[in-house]
Design a protein around this motif. Structure first.
Motif, short mmCIF file in Angstrom:
data_model
loop_
_atom_site.label_atom_id
_atom_site.label_comp_id
_atom_site.label_asym_id
_atom_site.label_seq_id
_atom_site.Cartn_x
_atom_site.Cartn_y
_atom_site.Cartn_z
N PHE A 161 0.86 -1.18 0.00
CA PHE A 161 0.00 0.00 0.00
C PHE A 161 0.90 1.23 0.00
O PHE A 161 1.91 1.27 0.69
N PRO A 162 0.56 2.27 -0.78
CA PRO A 162 1.44 3.45 -0.83
C PRO A 162 1.49 4.20 0.50
O PRO A 162 0.57 4.09 1.31
N SER A 163 2.54 4.97 0.70
CA SER A 163 2.64 5.77 1.93
C SER A 163 1.54 6.83 1.96
O SER A 163 1.05 7.19 3.03
N GLU A 164 1.16 7.33 0.79
CA GLU A 164 0.01 8.24 0.64
C GLU A 164 -0.79 7.80 -0.57
O GLU A 164 -0.21 7.48 -1.61
N GLY A 211 -10.93 -3.60 9.71
CA GLY A 211 -11.87 -2.52 9.43
C GLY A 211 -11.34 -1.57 8.38
O GLY A 211 -10.15 -1.23 8.37
N ILE A 212 -12.24 -1.17 7.48
CA ILE A 212 -11.92 -0.16 6.48
C ILE A 212 -13.20 0.63 6.24
O ILE A 212 -14.25 0.07 6.00
N SER A 213 -13.10 1.94 6.37
CA SER A 213 -14.29 2.78 6.17
C SER A 213 -14.30 3.44 4.80
O SER A 213 -15.16 4.25 4.50
N LEU A 214 -13.36 3.08 3.95
CA LEU A 214 -13.29 3.60 2.59
C LEU A 214 -14.06 2.66 1.66
O LEU A 214 -14.22 1.49 1.96
N GLY A 215 -14.51 3.17 0.54
CA GLY A 215 -15.12 2.30 -0.45
C GLY A 215 -16.60 2.53 -0.66
O GLY A 215 -17.35 1.60 -0.93
N HIS A 216 -17.05 3.76 -0.51
CA HIS A 216 -18.45 4.09 -0.76
C HIS A 216 -18.74 4.28 -2.25
O HIS A 216 -19.90 4.35 -2.64
N TRP A 271 -7.40 -0.12 -3.16
CA TRP A 271 -8.52 -0.58 -2.32
C TRP A 271 -8.67 -2.09 -2.39
O TRP A 271 -8.84 -2.75 -1.36
N LEU A 272 -8.61 -2.64 -3.60
CA LEU A 272 -8.75 -4.09 -3.75
C LEU A 272 -7.64 -4.83 -3.01
O LEU A 272 -7.89 -5.84 -2.34
N GLY A 273 -6.42 -4.32 -3.10
CA GLY A 273 -5.29 -4.97 -2.44
C GLY A 273 -5.40 -4.94 -0.93
O GLY A 273 -5.27 -5.97 -0.26
N VAL A 274 -5.63 -3.77 -0.36
CA VAL A 274 -5.66 -3.66 1.10
C VAL A 274 -6.88 -4.40 1.68
O VAL A 274 -6.79 -5.02 2.73
N THR A 275 -8.00 -4.36 0.98
CA THR A 275 -9.19 -5.06 1.47
C THR A 275 -8.99 -6.57 1.39
O THR A 275 -9.34 -7.29 2.33
N ARG A 288 -6.07 -8.18 1.50
CA ARG A 288 -5.11 -8.55 2.54
C ARG A 288 -5.76 -8.48 3.92
O ARG A 288 -5.49 -9.31 4.79
N GLY A 289 -6.63 -7.49 4.14
CA GLY A 289 -7.32 -7.37 5.42
C GLY A 289 -8.21 -8.56 5.71
O GLY A 289 -8.23 -9.10 6.83
N LEU A 290 -8.96 -8.99 4.70
CA LEU A 290 -9.83 -10.16 4.89
C LEU A 290 -9.02 -11.42 5.12
O LEU A 290 -9.35 -12.23 5.98
N LEU A 291 -7.94 -11.58 4.35
CA LEU A 291 -7.07 -12.74 4.57
C LEU A 291 -6.45 -12.71 5.96
O LEU A 291 -6.37 -13.75 6.64
N TRP A 292 -6.02 -11.55 6.42
CA TRP A 292 -5.45 -11.42 7.76
C TRP A 292 -6.48 -11.83 8.83
O TRP A 292 -6.16 -12.57 9.75
N ALA A 293 -7.71 -11.34 8.69
CA ALA A 293 -8.75 -11.65 9.67
C ALA A 293 -9.02 -13.15 9.73
O ALA A 293 -9.37 -13.67 10.80
N CYS A 294 -8.84 -13.84 8.61
CA CYS A 294 -9.07 -15.29 8.55
C CYS A 294 -7.81 -16.10 8.88
O CYS A 294 -7.83 -17.33 8.83
N GLY A 295 -6.72 -15.42 9.18
CA GLY A 295 -5.47 -16.12 9.48
C GLY A 295 -4.80 -16.69 8.25
O GLY A 295 -4.03 -17.66 8.35
N LYS A 296 -5.06 -16.11 7.08
CA LYS A 296 -4.52 -16.64 5.82
C LYS A 296 -3.59 -15.65 5.12
O LYS A 296 -3.41 -15.71 3.91
N LEU A 297 -3.01 -14.72 5.88
CA LEU A 297 -2.07 -13.75 5.32
C LEU A 297 -0.72 -13.95 5.99
O LEU A 297 -0.62 -13.94 7.22
N ASN A 298 0.31 -14.14 5.18
CA ASN A 298 1.66 -14.32 5.72
C ASN A 298 2.18 -12.99 6.25
O ASN A 298 1.69 -11.92 5.89
#
Length: 162
Positions: free
Chosen positions: A41-44, A92-97, A107-111, A113-123
Protein backbone atom coordinates in the motif's frame (compact mmCIF):
# COMPACT_ATOMS: atom_id res chain seq x y z
CA UNK A 1 -27.03 5.03 19.70
CA UNK A 2 -26.03 4.73 23.35
CA UNK A 3 -27.40 1.27 24.07
CA UNK A 4 -25.22 -1.47 25.54
CA UNK A 5 -25.65 -3.49 22.35
CA UNK A 6 -24.29 -0.59 20.30
CA UNK A 7 -21.21 -0.38 22.53
CA UNK A 8 -20.61 -4.12 22.14
CA UNK A 9 -20.75 -3.68 18.35
CA UNK A 10 -18.35 -0.72 18.50
CA UNK A 11 -15.94 -2.64 20.72
CA UNK A 12 -16.08 -5.53 18.23
CA UNK A 13 -15.28 -3.34 15.19
CA UNK A 14 -12.71 -1.38 17.24
CA UNK A 15 -13.85 2.19 16.60
CA UNK A 16 -16.79 4.44 17.41
CA UNK A 17 -17.76 6.52 14.39
CA UNK A 18 -19.82 9.65 14.85
CA UNK A 19 -20.89 10.64 11.32
CA UNK A 20 -19.40 11.15 7.84
CA UNK A 21 -17.93 14.10 6.07
CA UNK A 22 -19.10 15.20 2.61
CA UNK A 23 -18.11 13.31 -0.55
CA UNK A 24 -14.66 14.29 -1.69
CA UNK A 25 -11.31 12.75 -2.62
CA UNK A 26 -9.24 11.84 0.44
CA UNK A 27 -5.51 11.62 1.04
CA UNK A 28 -5.02 8.36 2.93
CA UNK A 29 -1.74 8.23 4.89
CA UNK A 30 -0.22 4.90 5.95
CA UNK A 31 0.59 4.70 9.66
CA UNK A 32 2.10 1.18 9.85
CA UNK A 33 3.80 0.20 6.60
CA UNK A 34 5.25 -2.94 8.22
CA UNK A 35 1.87 -4.49 9.03
CA UNK A 36 1.16 -7.37 6.58
CA UNK A 37 -2.14 -5.76 5.54
CA UNK A 38 -0.34 -2.58 4.50
CA UNK A 39 2.43 -4.28 2.47
CA UNK A 40 2.30 -2.86 -1.03
CA UNK A 41 0.00 0.00 0.00
CA UNK A 42 1.44 3.45 -0.83
CA UNK A 43 2.64 5.77 1.93
CA UNK A 44 0.01 8.24 0.64
CA UNK A 45 -2.98 7.37 -1.51
CA UNK A 46 -5.22 10.03 -3.07
CA UNK A 47 -8.61 8.31 -3.37
CA UNK A 48 -10.77 9.15 -6.37
CA UNK A 49 -13.73 9.81 -4.07
CA UNK A 50 -14.66 9.10 -0.47
CA UNK A 51 -16.74 9.68 2.62
CA UNK A 52 -14.53 9.99 5.66
CA UNK A 53 -16.02 8.65 8.87
CA UNK A 54 -15.43 10.87 11.89
CA UNK A 55 -13.95 8.42 14.40
CA UNK A 56 -14.55 9.67 17.92
CA UNK A 57 -13.13 6.72 19.89
CA UNK A 58 -10.64 3.87 19.42
CA UNK A 59 -11.26 0.83 21.60
CA UNK A 60 -8.34 -0.66 23.54
CA UNK A 61 -7.49 -3.45 21.07
CA UNK A 62 -7.70 -1.28 17.94
CA UNK A 63 -4.57 -0.68 15.86
CA UNK A 64 -4.89 2.17 13.32
CA UNK A 65 -3.11 1.35 10.04
CA UNK A 66 -4.04 4.42 7.95
CA UNK A 67 -5.79 7.75 8.37
CA UNK A 68 -7.15 10.67 6.39
CA UNK A 69 -7.60 14.31 7.34
CA UNK A 70 -11.11 15.57 8.03
CA UNK A 71 -11.87 18.99 6.59
CA UNK A 72 -14.99 19.33 8.78
CA UNK A 73 -13.26 18.37 12.04
CA UNK A 74 -9.77 19.64 11.18
CA UNK A 75 -8.21 16.41 12.48
CA UNK A 76 -7.06 13.01 11.30
CA UNK A 77 -9.43 10.04 11.36
CA UNK A 78 -8.52 6.37 11.18
CA UNK A 79 -9.85 4.78 7.98
CA UNK A 80 -8.04 1.39 7.96
CA UNK A 81 -7.47 -0.59 11.16
CA UNK A 82 -7.33 -3.95 12.88
CA UNK A 83 -8.95 -5.00 16.12
CA UNK A 84 -8.95 -8.02 18.40
CA UNK A 85 -12.18 -8.91 20.15
CA UNK A 86 -12.00 -11.98 22.33
CA UNK A 87 -10.13 -14.48 20.18
CA UNK A 88 -11.33 -12.89 16.95
CA UNK A 89 -9.33 -10.84 14.49
CA UNK A 90 -11.28 -7.95 12.97
CA UNK A 91 -10.26 -5.92 9.92
CA UNK A 92 -11.87 -2.52 9.43
CA UNK A 93 -11.92 -0.16 6.48
CA UNK A 94 -14.29 2.78 6.17
CA UNK A 95 -13.29 3.60 2.59
CA UNK A 96 -15.12 2.30 -0.45
CA UNK A 97 -18.45 4.09 -0.76
CA UNK A 98 -17.90 4.74 -4.47
CA UNK A 99 -17.22 2.35 -7.35
CA UNK A 100 -14.31 4.42 -8.60
CA UNK A 101 -12.58 3.88 -5.24
CA UNK A 102 -13.42 0.19 -4.94
CA UNK A 103 -12.09 -0.50 -8.45
CA UNK A 104 -8.58 0.74 -7.63
CA UNK A 105 -5.64 -1.59 -7.06
CA UNK A 106 -5.03 0.12 -3.71
CA UNK A 107 -8.52 -0.58 -2.32
CA UNK A 108 -8.75 -4.09 -3.75
CA UNK A 109 -5.29 -4.97 -2.44
CA UNK A 110 -5.66 -3.66 1.10
CA UNK A 111 -9.19 -5.06 1.47
CA UNK A 112 -8.10 -8.48 0.20
CA UNK A 113 -5.11 -8.55 2.54
CA UNK A 114 -7.32 -7.37 5.42
CA UNK A 115 -9.83 -10.16 4.89
CA UNK A 116 -7.07 -12.74 4.57
CA UNK A 117 -5.45 -11.42 7.76
CA UNK A 118 -8.75 -11.65 9.67
CA UNK A 119 -9.07 -15.29 8.55
CA UNK A 120 -5.47 -16.12 9.48
CA UNK A 121 -4.52 -16.64 5.82
CA UNK A 122 -2.07 -13.75 5.32
CA UNK A 123 1.66 -14.32 5.72
CA UNK A 124 3.81 -11.86 7.68
CA UNK A 125 5.23 -10.53 4.39
CA UNK A 126 1.73 -9.58 3.17
CA UNK A 127 1.36 -12.46 0.71
CA UNK A 128 -1.59 -14.85 0.84
CA UNK A 129 -1.11 -18.24 2.48
CA UNK A 130 -0.78 -21.19 0.10
CA UNK A 131 -4.04 -21.77 -1.74
CA UNK A 132 -5.45 -18.28 -1.05
CA UNK A 133 -3.88 -16.20 -3.82
CA UNK A 134 -6.12 -14.33 -6.21
CA UNK A 135 -6.75 -15.24 -9.81
CA UNK A 136 -5.25 -12.08 -11.28
CA UNK A 137 -8.57 -11.26 -12.94
CA UNK A 138 -9.06 -7.51 -13.00
CA UNK A 139 -12.30 -5.92 -11.78
CA UNK A 140 -15.17 -5.74 -14.20
CA UNK A 141 -15.51 -2.32 -15.78
CA UNK A 142 -18.96 -1.64 -17.14
CA UNK A 143 -19.41 0.87 -19.90
CA UNK A 144 -22.68 2.61 -20.61
CA UNK A 145 -25.50 0.12 -20.73
CA UNK A 146 -27.41 0.07 -23.99
CA UNK A 147 -30.40 -2.16 -24.62
CA UNK A 148 -30.00 -4.81 -27.27
CA UNK A 149 -32.77 -6.38 -29.29
CA UNK A 150 -33.56 -9.96 -28.26
CA UNK A 151 -33.35 -12.09 -31.43
CA UNK A 152 -35.91 -14.54 -29.99
CA UNK A 153 -38.53 -11.89 -29.37
CA UNK A 154 -40.50 -10.04 -32.01
CA UNK A 155 -42.28 -7.04 -30.59
CA UNK A 156 -45.95 -6.67 -31.45
CA UNK A 157 -46.70 -4.59 -34.49
CA UNK A 158 -47.48 -0.96 -33.85
CA UNK A 159 -49.87 -0.74 -36.78
CA UNK A 160 -53.44 0.32 -36.11
CA UNK A 161 -56.08 -2.42 -36.28
CA UNK A 162 -58.47 -2.30 -39.30
Amino acid sequence: RTSGAADIWRELIGVTPNSQEKHRPLKVVTLDAEHPIMRGFPSEWPTPNGELYKIEHHWSNCTPLAQAYGEDTQKDHTCIWTNHYGGTRVFGISLGHHNETMNTEEWLGVTSRGLLWACGKLNDDGTPAAGYAGTGVKPIVLGPLEPEADPKFTPPSKSKPN
